[in-house]
Design a protein around this motif. Structure first.
Motif: not given
Length: 345
Positions: A133, A149, A271
């Motif tokens: 990510g 992330s 993501e």
């Protein structure tokens, strides 16, 4: 546990944590390391099919029946790599072993190999060498704090259902439905699904395990990685196995990839870059600032550099497979793996 014929269960005290593992056979050692939200039993069906090898499948920190110890995310996957080293030492295994790593464990076995000799590395849809990510194609984080992330990105309903031990199908975030949608191809019927659901429900849930803690961020989408737990260990802030290219004695590498993988993919909808581009998460700053992460391209680029530096790399794409070709294309995956191992011994 009711195990398959030829597979046995044991526990060993290491100098780090107490680890549970499955074992079969004898011969050169193959260690199969599971990924996030799974255990060693995700390899159990493979173990009797590898005669001539001693196959070990440990439950890694935070999962399964091993000691429920927290993960220090600031070390990336080095907690897992060091636990693996301690596990082998506790069993008296000193010769280089063949390592298999699925998903998250791809980073763990790479980090192990960056510090210790290994006989071979087999990656099954590994996490990108730049983490999961929030990176540009070259691996540079989209923001310095790696916003988007880490533990804050986990779906809270999934976390709660794991905590509640939900084995059902009434929510897309029940682990049974998550596995059906993400772990293997949709048309695959997993004969050991009940067993695998129960295994995932052994996960250590919380800040030290899954998903880990989180910190707020001034950058889109408003969250950044914390310092504990598995999802933070996967953040590009801490997860990095690009140094594999610089290993002096390069073990042969096998990369097996499910072409229909939705977890590790170019533009995975798990993501934030892909979610923002699709309009699912508002406020996306655009592709120049926060592109969808090209995970497969990043893995391929790293392994091309590894080969150019003198390493041997074999790539096998499983066109009909999802995130786990060892599950939904077992016979072919085993054939490829045996063929890869044969000249190494």
């Amino acid at each position: 546990m009711d195990l398959l014929p030829g597979v046995r269960s044991a526990t060993v005290d290491t100098d780090r944590i107490r680890m549970h593992y499955l074992e079969s056979g004898s011969g050169p050692v193959v260690v199969m390391v599971h990924g996030n939200l799974s255990t060693g039993r995700f390899y159990e069906h493979l173990m009797p099919e590898l005669p001539g090898y001693r196959v070990l499948a440990p439950d890694m920190r935070g999962f399964g029946r091993s000691e429920p110890a927290p993960i220090d995310a600031t070390r990336g996957l080095d907690d897992w790599a060091d636990d693996l080293d301690a596990f082998l030492r506790a069993l008296g295994i000193s010769a280089p072993v063949h390592l298999v790593g699925w998903s998250t464990a791809g980073a763990a076995i790479a980090r192990f190999a960056m510090a210790r000799p290994v006989a071979s590395l087999t990656f099954i849809d590994p996490v990108s060498p730049h983490g999961y990510g929030g990176t540009h194609p070259d691996g540079t984080p989209c923001f310095p704090d790696c916003a988007g992330s880490g533990g804050g990105g986990a779906n809270p309903e999934l976390v709660q259902r794991l905590r509640d031990g939900d084995r059902g199908t009434d929510s897309p975030f029940s682990i049974r439905n998550v596995m059906r949608g993400l772990y293997w191809a949709p048309e695959h019927t997993e004969p050991r699904e009940d067993v695998l659901v129960d295994e995932v429900l052994l996960t250590l849930v919380g800040d030290g395990g899954y998903p880990g803690d989180s910190t707020p961020s001034e950058n889109w989408p408003g969250l950044a990685p914390g310092v504990t737990g598995i999802l933070n260990a996967l953040s590009p802030k801490y997860c990095d196995w690009t140094g594999l290219v610089d290993v002096a004695e390069k073990p042969p590498v096998l990369w097996t990839h499910g072409a229909r993988d939705l977890v590790v993919a170019d533009g995975s909808m798990l993501e934030f870059g892909a979610l923002g581009a699709a309009g699912v998460v508002p406020g996306w700053p655009g592709a120049e600032v926060y592109p969808p992460q090209p995970m497969i391209a990043q893995i391929r680029a790293l392994l091309e550099r590894y080969a150019a530096a003198g390493g041997s790399v074999r790539t096998e794409v499983f066109e009909s497979s999802g995130h786990g070709p060892h599950l939904d294309a077992t016979d072919r995956w085993l054939a490829v793996f045996r063929e890869f191992l044969a000249p190494i011994g």
